[in-house]
Design an enzyme around this catalytic site. Structure first.
Site, PDB file in Angstrom:
ATOM      1  N   SER A  64       1.094  -1.447   0.032  1.00 47.65           N
ATOM      2  CA  SER A  64       0.230   0.020  -0.015  1.00 47.65           C
ATOM      3  C   SER A  64       1.033   1.207   0.089  1.00 47.65           C
ATOM      4  O   SER A  64       0.739   2.163  -0.651  1.00 47.65           O
ATOM      5  CB  SER A  64      -1.043  -0.086   1.193  1.00 47.65           C
ATOM      6  OG  SER A  64      -0.296  -0.168   2.289  1.00 47.65           O
TER       7      SER A  64
ATOM      8  N   ASP B 299       6.911   2.881   6.570  1.00 46.08           N
ATOM      9  CA  ASP B 299       6.708   2.452   5.294  1.00 46.08           C
ATOM     10  C   ASP B 299       6.716   3.198   3.938  1.00 46.08           C
ATOM     11  O   ASP B 299       7.357   3.088   3.056  1.00 46.08           O
ATOM     12  CB  ASP B 299       5.476   1.587   5.145  1.00 46.08           C
ATOM     13  CG  ASP B 299       5.146   0.532   6.163  1.00 46.08           C
ATOM     14  OD1 ASP B 299       6.219   0.308   6.749  1.00 46.08           O
ATOM     15  OD2 ASP B 299       4.100   0.181   6.497  1.00 46.08           O
TER      16      ASP B 299
HETATM   17  C1  GLA Z   1       3.065  -1.380   9.440  1.00 43.41           C
HETATM   18  C2  GLA Z   1       3.038   0.152   9.641  1.00 43.41           C
HETATM   19  C3  GLA Z   1       4.180   0.595  10.100  1.00 43.41           C
HETATM   20  C4  GLA Z   1       4.662   0.167  11.148  1.00 43.41           C
HETATM   21  C5  GLA Z   1       4.678  -1.400  11.276  1.00 43.41           C
HETATM   22  C6  GLA Z   1       5.125  -2.096  12.391  1.00 43.41           C
HETATM   23  O1  GLA Z   1       3.755  -1.722   8.597  1.00 43.41           O
HETATM   24  O2  GLA Z   1       2.519   0.717   8.450  1.00 43.41           O
HETATM   25  O3  GLA Z   1       3.966   2.294  10.303  1.00 43.41           O
HETATM   26  O4  GLA Z   1       4.055   0.569  12.385  1.00 43.41           O
HETATM   27  O5  GLA Z   1       3.550  -2.092  10.615  1.00 43.41           O
HETATM   28  O6  GLA Z   1       6.537  -1.522  12.604  1.00 43.41           O
END
Ligand code: GLA
Length: 385
Positions: free
Chosen positions: A128, A172
């Protein structure tokens, strides 16, 4: 050119007439530092060679015409109307990005877009964020918006918060934009300062094992974890006004307030504080090229995620149990938000075949599920090709 890129271009050309700009937008791994980003802590992700390919061009129609190639779906959005998004629909990411850009005063015009990729969806590799980043890069290029990397990451994150319903951190989106081939990136999620660490050992591979449990249902639990961390912070803050986030809390300070807290909230906070320290220590290991120590920290990270933060699941624990004592495995743990998705394993190259065979066979025997194993290469952040 990537096979998936040819497919996306073909699909684009069958629907639209213009010549599109082509963008590669990567997924990510995270070596260590899980659920620390929204606590203002540190993370250590890297962009990988799996990407979402975006083909995009202006259409001068004041509408979005969008084609999700892998899902074989097509949707149109009238930009003169309000951009209402429903969580769970792929078009929400597209509408969300445009709507968040508009809120910041940018006015991208109408565009045609086709996208598809080889990042497995729901596997915790941030497909995403890759879609958000690819779209933002495309709109920035087409409409000369002049967005910098930090703003792009923030707009991607706001898209998740306001249009997808996940109150995610910024890891991310940030790594999708700032990733660099052969490097992992340590991000300080409070200041957004970052540092690259080389990660290019010829004898070691990053291997992902897909539990095949989709983590899509995890968003509500994710938000609960975030709220529990905030609850812990509120309690400590009452007597320590300087505390804004778990980043500001030492283990000693947490223990000093343990009695005032619900047991579960205490465990959540303890995990985050310890994990944050692990990221800092793991980077020192990298500087010394000590991947054995690094791997041990990954193991501790998994234990904390499973027992204290409780975001693992039986299948991820099984994958870790199978892998952790196999020859050539330096470290392994669940990766990403949790409740499914992949484990990340550091495996010596010479043991890759036996690793793969054993994990596949034992996981099938114990869970009845056929895992998928990806030997991952690191790669660059989002880019126009
Ligand atoms: C998901 C969220 C991130 C982070 C991870 C856990 O990927 O999008 O922001 O919090 O989980 O580390």
């Amino acid at each position: 050119m990537l096979e998936i890129a040819s497919k996306v271009i073909e699909e684009y050309s069958s629907k639209f007439e213009s010549l599109p700009v082509l963008i590669y937008s990567p997924g990510r791994v995270n070596l260590i530092g899980e659920h620390t980003d929204y606590n203002d802590g540190f993370v250590l992700p890297a962009a990988i060679d799996k990407v979402i390919v975006v083909a995009i061009a202006k259409n001068n129609l004041n509408m979005i015409r969008a084609c999700a190639v892998d899902m074989e779906e097509y949707q149109e959005v009238d930009l003169s109307k309000e951009l209402n998004s429903k969580p769970g629909e792929w078009i929400s990411y597209v509408k969300g990005v445009v709507s968040e850009l508009q809120k910041k005063g940018y006015e991208p015009g109408g565009f045609d877009i086709a996208f598809g990729g080889d990042i497995p969806i729901g596997a915790g590799l941030s497909s995403s964020a890759a879609l958000e980043g690819g779209l933002l890069k495309g709109l920035d290029t087409l409409f000369d918006l002049g967005l910098d990397g930090e703003l792009m990451a923030k707009i991607g994150q706001l898209t998740e918060h306001n249009h997808v319903g996940v109150r995610c951190g910024i890891m991310d989106q940030f790594i999708n934009i700032h990733g660099k081939d052969k490097y992992v990136l340590r991000l300080d999620c409070r200041t957004l300062e970052y540092e690259y660490f080389p990660f290019d050992r010829k004898d070691i591979r990053i291997v992902l094992c897909n539990s095949k449990v989709s983590h899509n249902l995890a968003s509500s639990e994710y938000n609960v974890r975030r709220a529990q961390c905030e609850e812990g912070v509120q309690i400590i803050k009452e007597h320590n006004p300087f505390v804004e986030n778990l980043r500001d809390v030492s283990l000693d300070l947490l223990y000093a307030h343990q009695r005032e807290m619900d047991e579960v909230v205490f465990k959540r906070c303890k995990y985050v504080i310890e994990e944050n320290q692990r990221v800092i220590d793991a980077c020192l290991d990298l500087e010394k090229d000590d991947l054995v120590r690094f791997g041990l920290r990954m193991q501790e990270s998994h234990k904390g995620l499973s027992e204290d933060y409780e975001v693992s699941c039986a299948e991820l624990d099984t994958l870790v149990d199978i892998a952790k004592d196999l020859p050539g495995v330096l470290g392994c743990r669940m990766m990403g938000g949790g409740f499914g998705g992949c484990t990340i394993n550091l495996v010596e190259k010479k043991h890759l075949d036996s690793f793969k065979d054993t994990v596949e066979a034992e996981y099938l025997e114990k869970t009845g599920i056929q895992t998928e194993i990806y030997i991952t290469k690191l790669g660059d952040g989002v880019r126009v090709v």
